[in-house]
Motif scaffolding. Structure first.
Motif, PDB file in Angstrom:
ATOM      1  N   ASP A  69      14.396  10.490  61.997  1.00 45.62           N
ATOM      2  CA  ASP A  69      13.511  11.067  63.020  1.00 45.62           C
ATOM      3  C   ASP A  69      14.249  12.125  63.828  1.00 45.62           C
ATOM      4  OD1 ASP A  69      11.488   9.386  62.164  1.00 45.62           O
ATOM      5  OD2 ASP A  69      11.703   7.989  63.852  1.00 45.62           O
ATOM      6  N   TRP A  70      15.494  11.848  64.199  1.00 44.98           N
ATOM      7  CA  TRP A  70      16.278  12.802  64.978  1.00 44.98           C
ATOM      8  C   TRP A  70      16.486  14.095  64.188  1.00 44.98           C
ATOM      9  CZ3 TRP A  70      20.894  15.411  64.549  1.00 44.98           C
ATOM     10  CH2 TRP A  70      21.351  16.032  65.703  1.00 44.98           C
ATOM     11  N   PHE A  71      16.854  13.979  62.905  1.00 48.34           N
ATOM     12  CA  PHE A  71      17.053  15.177  62.074  1.00 48.34           C
ATOM     13  C   PHE A  71      15.766  15.997  61.993  1.00 48.34           C
ATOM     14  CE2 PHE A  71      21.174  13.756  60.875  1.00 48.34           C
ATOM     15  CZ  PHE A  71      21.820  14.858  60.333  1.00 48.34           C
ATOM     16  N   HIS A  72      14.658  15.335  61.761  1.00 51.24           N
ATOM     17  CA  HIS A  72      13.397  16.060  61.629  1.00 51.24           C
ATOM     18  C   HIS A  72      12.968  16.692  62.949  1.00 51.24           C
ATOM     19  CE1 HIS A  72      11.962  15.250  57.459  1.00 51.24           C
ATOM     20  NE2 HIS A  72      13.000  14.431  57.537  1.00 51.24           N
ATOM     21  N   SER A  73      13.225  16.030  64.046  1.00 48.27           N
ATOM     22  CA  SER A  73      12.843  16.557  65.353  1.00 48.27           C
ATOM     23  C   SER A  73      13.736  17.710  65.796  1.00 48.27           C
ATOM     24  CB  SER A  73      12.912  15.455  66.415  1.00 48.27           C
ATOM     25  OG  SER A  73      11.971  14.449  66.143  1.00 48.27           O
ATOM     26  N   ASN A  74      14.953  17.764  65.309  1.00 47.76           N
ATOM     27  CA  ASN A  74      15.919  18.743  65.795  1.00 47.76           C
ATOM     28  C   ASN A  74      16.312  19.825  64.798  1.00 47.76           C
ATOM     29  OD1 ASN A  74      16.812  17.827  68.611  1.00 47.76           O
ATOM     30  ND2 ASN A  74      16.779  15.932  67.412  1.00 47.76           N
ATOM     31  N   ALA A  75      15.804  19.784  63.585  1.00 49.67           N
ATOM     32  CA  ALA A  75      16.216  20.731  62.546  1.00 49.67           C
ATOM     33  C   ALA A  75      16.084  22.185  63.006  1.00 49.67           C
ATOM     34  CB  ALA A  75      15.412  20.499  61.272  1.00 49.67           C
ATOM     35  N   ARG A  76      14.980  22.544  63.608  1.00 56.56           N
ATOM     36  CA  ARG A  76      14.765  23.933  64.045  1.00 56.56           C
ATOM     37  C   ARG A  76      15.821  24.384  65.061  1.00 56.56           C
ATOM     38  NH1 ARG A  76      11.452  27.272  61.236  1.00 56.56           N
ATOM     39  NH2 ARG A  76       9.775  26.070  60.343  1.00 56.56           N
ATOM     40  N   ASN A  77      16.315  23.454  65.871  1.00 54.74           N
ATOM     41  CA  ASN A  77      17.351  23.805  66.847  1.00 54.74           C
ATOM     42  C   ASN A  77      18.651  24.240  66.171  1.00 54.74           C
ATOM     43  OD1 ASN A  77      15.543  23.003  68.842  1.00 54.74           O
ATOM     44  ND2 ASN A  77      16.406  20.952  68.966  1.00 54.74           N
ATOM     45  N   TYR A  78      18.810  23.888  64.912  1.00 53.46           N
ATOM     46  CA  TYR A  78      20.010  24.229  64.155  1.00 53.46           C
ATOM     47  C   TYR A  78      19.713  25.298  63.090  1.00 53.46           C
ATOM     48  CZ  TYR A  78      22.058  20.120  66.337  1.00 53.46           C
ATOM     49  OH  TYR A  78      22.528  19.203  67.250  1.00 53.46           O
ATOM     50  N   GLY A  79      18.531  25.889  63.143  1.00 52.22           N
ATOM     51  CA  GLY A  79      18.162  26.916  62.165  1.00 52.22           C
ATOM     52  C   GLY A  79      17.801  26.358  60.810  1.00 52.22           C
ATOM     53  N   LEU A  80      17.375  25.088  60.784  1.00 49.71           N
ATOM     54  CA  LEU A  80      17.059  24.406  59.531  1.00 49.71           C
ATOM     55  C   LEU A  80      15.596  23.993  59.495  1.00 49.71           C
ATOM     56  CD1 LEU A  80      20.306  22.277  59.463  1.00 49.71           C
ATOM     57  CD2 LEU A  80      19.814  24.266  58.037  1.00 49.71           C
ATOM     58  N   ASN A  81      15.137  23.607  58.312  1.00 51.23           N
ATOM     59  CA  ASN A  81      13.729  23.308  58.121  1.00 51.23           C
ATOM     60  C   ASN A  81      13.551  22.284  56.999  1.00 51.23           C
ATOM     61  OD1 ASN A  81      10.900  23.644  58.257  1.00 51.23           O
ATOM     62  ND2 ASN A  81      10.935  25.224  56.697  1.00 51.23           N
ATOM     63  N   TYR A  82      12.561  21.432  57.170  1.00 45.18           N
ATOM     64  CA  TYR A  82      12.125  20.522  56.109  1.00 45.18           C
ATOM     65  C   TYR A  82      10.840  21.107  55.536  1.00 45.18           C
ATOM     66  CZ  TYR A  82      15.538  17.113  57.607  1.00 45.18           C
ATOM     67  OH  TYR A  82      16.709  16.477  57.910  1.00 45.18           O
ATOM     68  N   ARG A  83      10.989  22.022  54.594  1.00 47.12           N
ATOM     69  CA  ARG A  83       9.859  22.764  54.043  1.00 47.12           C
ATOM     70  C   ARG A  83       8.993  21.915  53.113  1.00 47.12           C
ATOM     71  NH1 ARG A  83       9.135  25.681  49.423  1.00 47.12           N
ATOM     72  NH2 ARG A  83      11.272  25.411  48.754  1.00 47.12           N
ATOM     73  N   MET A  84       9.604  20.942  52.463  1.00 44.24           N
ATOM     74  CA  MET A  84       8.879  20.160  51.461  1.00 44.24           C
ATOM     75  C   MET A  84       8.508  18.810  52.069  1.00 44.24           C
ATOM     76  SD  MET A  84      11.358  21.355  48.366  1.00 44.24           S
ATOM     77  CE  MET A  84      10.603  20.353  47.129  1.00 44.24           C
ATOM     78  N   GLY A  85       7.284  18.717  52.581  1.00 45.11           N
ATOM     79  CA  GLY A  85       6.842  17.526  53.291  1.00 45.11           C
ATOM     80  C   GLY A  85       6.944  16.238  52.499  1.00 45.11           C
ATOM     81  N   HIS A  86       6.822  16.329  51.187  1.00 43.25           N
ATOM     82  CA  HIS A  86       6.897  15.125  50.349  1.00 43.25           C
ATOM     83  C   HIS A  86       8.344  14.729  50.050  1.00 43.25           C
ATOM     84  CE1 HIS A  86       7.134  18.433  47.483  1.00 43.25           C
ATOM     85  NE2 HIS A  86       7.651  17.589  46.616  1.00 43.25           N
ATOM     86  N   GLU A  87       9.309  15.517  50.516  1.00 40.52           N
ATOM     87  CA  GLU A  87      10.725  15.197  50.333  1.00 40.52           C
ATOM     88  C   GLU A  87      11.414  15.225  51.697  1.00 40.52           C
ATOM     89  OE1 GLU A  87      12.795  17.507  47.397  1.00 40.52           O
ATOM     90  OE2 GLU A  87      11.352  17.033  45.828  1.00 40.52           O
ATOM     91  N   PRO A  88      11.326  14.133  52.452  1.00 47.15           N
ATOM     92  CA  PRO A  88      11.887  14.133  53.809  1.00 47.15           C
ATOM     93  C   PRO A  88      13.412  14.189  53.852  1.00 47.15           C
ATOM     94  CG  PRO A  88      11.102  11.950  53.223  1.00 47.15           C
ATOM     95  CD  PRO A  88      10.671  12.869  52.112  1.00 47.15           C
ATOM     96  N   TRP A  89      14.051  14.215  52.724  1.00 50.19           N
ATOM     97  CA  TRP A  89      15.503  14.298  52.627  1.00 50.19           C
ATOM     98  C   TRP A  89      15.982  15.721  52.369  1.00 50.19           C
ATOM     99  CZ3 TRP A  89      12.293  11.658  49.263  1.00 50.19           C
ATOM    100  CH2 TRP A  89      12.031  12.302  48.050  1.00 50.19           C
TER     101      TRP A  89
END
Length: 142
Positions: free
Chosen positions: A76-96
């Motif tokens: 949850d922390w990674f997903h909530s903060n990814a944008r703050n680090y210039g990152l993205n979870y583009r593939m919703g079906h792959e939360p990793w």
């Protein structure tokens, strides 16, 4: 980017907060994964949901990493903060699966504006096994 995020997560959640299970993949490794997915799912359309064909995966260009989280709270922390680090979870079906936020869907190959995520090798060196159990190069995810 990712190295900073991993370091911050380890400060918050401990040294085993996250592991990098996959990052850069050679075209040969991507072909192997693609062939396995074709055999498992029976069609290219079904396989494509889980594995990109060789040459079309951000892993082939050092611009993606797959993470293993130590707990749901860490995920949850990674997903909530990814944008703050210039990152993205583009593939919703792959939360990793994490990538730089400025990669357009379908973008492959090297571009002047999207160099590999610098510093990823330093992340593995700095965080050791807690950062990676399966790769030696994070390419653009530094």
């Amino acid at each position: 980017m990712l190295a900073s995020m991993i370091g911050d997560a380890q400060s918050l959640f401990g040294p085993e907060a996250v592991r990098i299970s996959s990052a850069y993949r050679s075209p040969e490794r991507q072909q192997q994964l693609w062939d396995e997915a074709l055999a498992k799912y029976g069609s290219a359309d079904a396989a494509r949901k889980w594995v990109a064909p060789p040459g079309s995966s951000q892993h082939n260009f050092g611009r993606a990493a797959d993470l293993q989280y130590g707990s749901p709270q860490v995920q949850d922390w990674f997903h909530s903060n990814a944008r703050n680090y210039g990152l993205n979870y583009r593939m919703g079906h792959e939360p990793w699966h994490i990538e730089p936020a400025n990669i357009a869907p379908g973008m492959t190959g090297a571009t002047p504006m999207m160099a590999p995520l610098a510093g990823a090798e330093q992340a593995i060196s700095k965080f050791g096994a807690a950062a990676s159990t399966a790769t030696t190069d994070l390419g653009a995810l530094g």
